[in-house]
Design an enzyme around this catalytic site. Structure first.
Site, PDB file in Angstrom:
ATOM      1  N   SER A   1       0.830  -1.187   0.000  1.00  0.00           N
ATOM      2  CA  SER A   1       0.000   0.000   0.000  1.00  0.00           C
ATOM      3  C   SER A   1       0.879   1.257   0.000  1.00  0.00           C
ATOM      4  O   SER A   1       1.732   1.424  -0.860  1.00  0.00           O
ATOM      5  CB  SER A   1      -0.945  -0.046   1.201  1.00  0.00           C
ATOM      6  OG  SER A   1      -1.935   0.923   1.122  1.00  0.00           O
TER       7      SER A   1
ATOM      8  N   ASP B   1     -10.110  -4.380  -5.463  1.00  0.00           N
ATOM      9  CA  ASP B   1      -9.604  -3.412  -4.482  1.00  0.00           C
ATOM     10  C   ASP B   1     -10.416  -2.122  -4.581  1.00  0.00           C
ATOM     11  O   ASP B   1     -10.390  -1.440  -5.604  1.00  0.00           O
ATOM     12  CB  ASP B   1      -8.121  -3.139  -4.758  1.00  0.00           C
ATOM     13  CG  ASP B   1      -7.434  -2.370  -3.639  1.00  0.00           C
ATOM     14  OD1 ASP B   1      -8.090  -1.536  -2.993  1.00  0.00           O
ATOM     15  OD2 ASP B   1      -6.233  -2.618  -3.422  1.00  0.00           O
TER      16      ASP B   1
ATOM     17  N   HIS C   1      -8.322  -4.748  -0.692  1.00  0.00           N
ATOM     18  CA  HIS C   1      -7.080  -4.060  -0.345  1.00  0.00           C
ATOM     19  C   HIS C   1      -6.427  -4.632   0.907  1.00  0.00           C
ATOM     20  O   HIS C   1      -5.215  -4.515   1.063  1.00  0.00           O
ATOM     21  CB  HIS C   1      -7.347  -2.568  -0.141  1.00  0.00           C
ATOM     22  CG  HIS C   1      -6.095  -1.742  -0.092  1.00  0.00           C
ATOM     23  ND1 HIS C   1      -5.272  -1.570  -1.186  1.00  0.00           N
ATOM     24  CD2 HIS C   1      -5.510  -1.058   0.928  1.00  0.00           C
ATOM     25  CE1 HIS C   1      -4.240  -0.811  -0.849  1.00  0.00           C
ATOM     26  NE2 HIS C   1      -4.358  -0.489   0.429  1.00  0.00           N
TER      27      HIS C   1
END
Length: 295
Positions: free
Chosen positions: A148, A213, A242
């Site tokens: 991320s 996601d 995610h």
């Protein structure tokens, strides 16, 4: 101008858990080794407080595997701290047979300072220095892993090391603003400009992204993979979000395949290897999500 950028970035990108999910302490009444609360000593983890160029002290943990050839330098997502990552690191170490160096960004967990884009760069540089000095980890035995928002410091360091074994980008972002808006150009005030940095990485890149996601669209991962110089087979997890990719069996299976491929990779770049140059910066249960939005 750099300070203005950092202020904008902090409002949009950084959500450290409050309060921190662990404490740092020393055994034997403050005279023994550093430890983290909630982490039993039998887990074979060494704790460090590493000072950065910005003067902050960041918490770093070295998860040793007795038969490891490679070390993962893991940069986590923006709404987590190390106390929430213990289970994942134990699992990765066992299944991949690697050492793991993990750390908390400035302002996260037990690390001092305030979170900012530039501080994450100083943080990962300092942690990498610790790996070299304390453990003798060479670039050819190092794999950078960015999850991320952790893809930002990961690609920053990857552009500065010329002998890396590989890079893993997990739910990575093209840039901060591109998570919020589908812009076609990069603005001066954008943060984590990965779309530009990925093209400067000279080692194999594995991209992992969920097709469903809802935080960082799959197109971010797809574009990063397309722009990579040395593409490794990507892992597009069908239906993956995610924050849950580790729950899919293909996640560990594909990482194992990647590690195996890296073991067989001839190091044609080894002779070109150099140290990190002086910085020119101007200023599931265990896996928390990246969140972008105004506080």
């Amino acid at each position: 101008m750099g300070n203005v950028t950092s202020s904008v970035a902090a409002r949009f990108a950084f959500f450290p858990p409050e309060p921190a999910t662990y404490e740092v302490f020393r055994e034997r009444g403050g005279e023994g080794r550093l430890c983290l609360s909630g982490l039993p000593p039998e887990n074979n983890v060494e704790v460090h407080l590493v000072e950065t160029r910005a003067g902050n002290r960041v918490v770093a943990t070295f998860w040793r595997h007795p038969n490891a050839r490679f070390t993962l330098l893991y940069s986590h997502g923006n709404a987590a701290d190390l106390g929430q990552m213990f289970d994942l690191f134990l699992r990765l170490r066992a299944h991949l047979r690697v050492n793991i160096m993990s750390y908390d960004y400035s302002g996260y967990g037990g690390s001092t300072g305030k979170p900012s884009e530039f501080n994450t760069y100083y943080d990962i540089e300092a942690v990498h220095d610790c790996l070299k000095k304390e453990y003798g980890i060479r670039q050819e035995d190092l794999i950078l892993y960015g999850q991320s928002v952790g893809s930002g410091p990961t690609l920053h360091l990857a552009t500065r090391l010329q002998g890396l074994r590989g890079v893993v980008l997990h739910g990575a972002i093209l840039s901060g603003i591109r998570v919020l808006y589908p812009v076609k150009v990069t603005f001066w005030f954008d943060i984590f400009k990965n779309i530009n940095k990925i093209q400067q990485v000279d080692c194999p890149v594995l991209v992992i992204h969920g097709t469903a996601d809802g935080i960082v669209e799959w197109t971010h991962g797809k574009r990063l993979w397309e722009l990579s110089k040395e593409k490794y087979d990507p892992l597009w997890i069908k239906g993956g979000g995610h924050c849950n990719l580790e729950a899919y069996p293909e996640y560990i299976r594909h990482l194992r395949k990647f590690i195996s491929a890296m073991e067989k990779l001839p190091l044609v770049r080894q002779a070109q290897q150099s140290s990190v140059p002086t910085s020119t910066i101007t200023e599931s249960k265990h896996n928390k999500c990246l969140r972008f939005g105004k506080r």
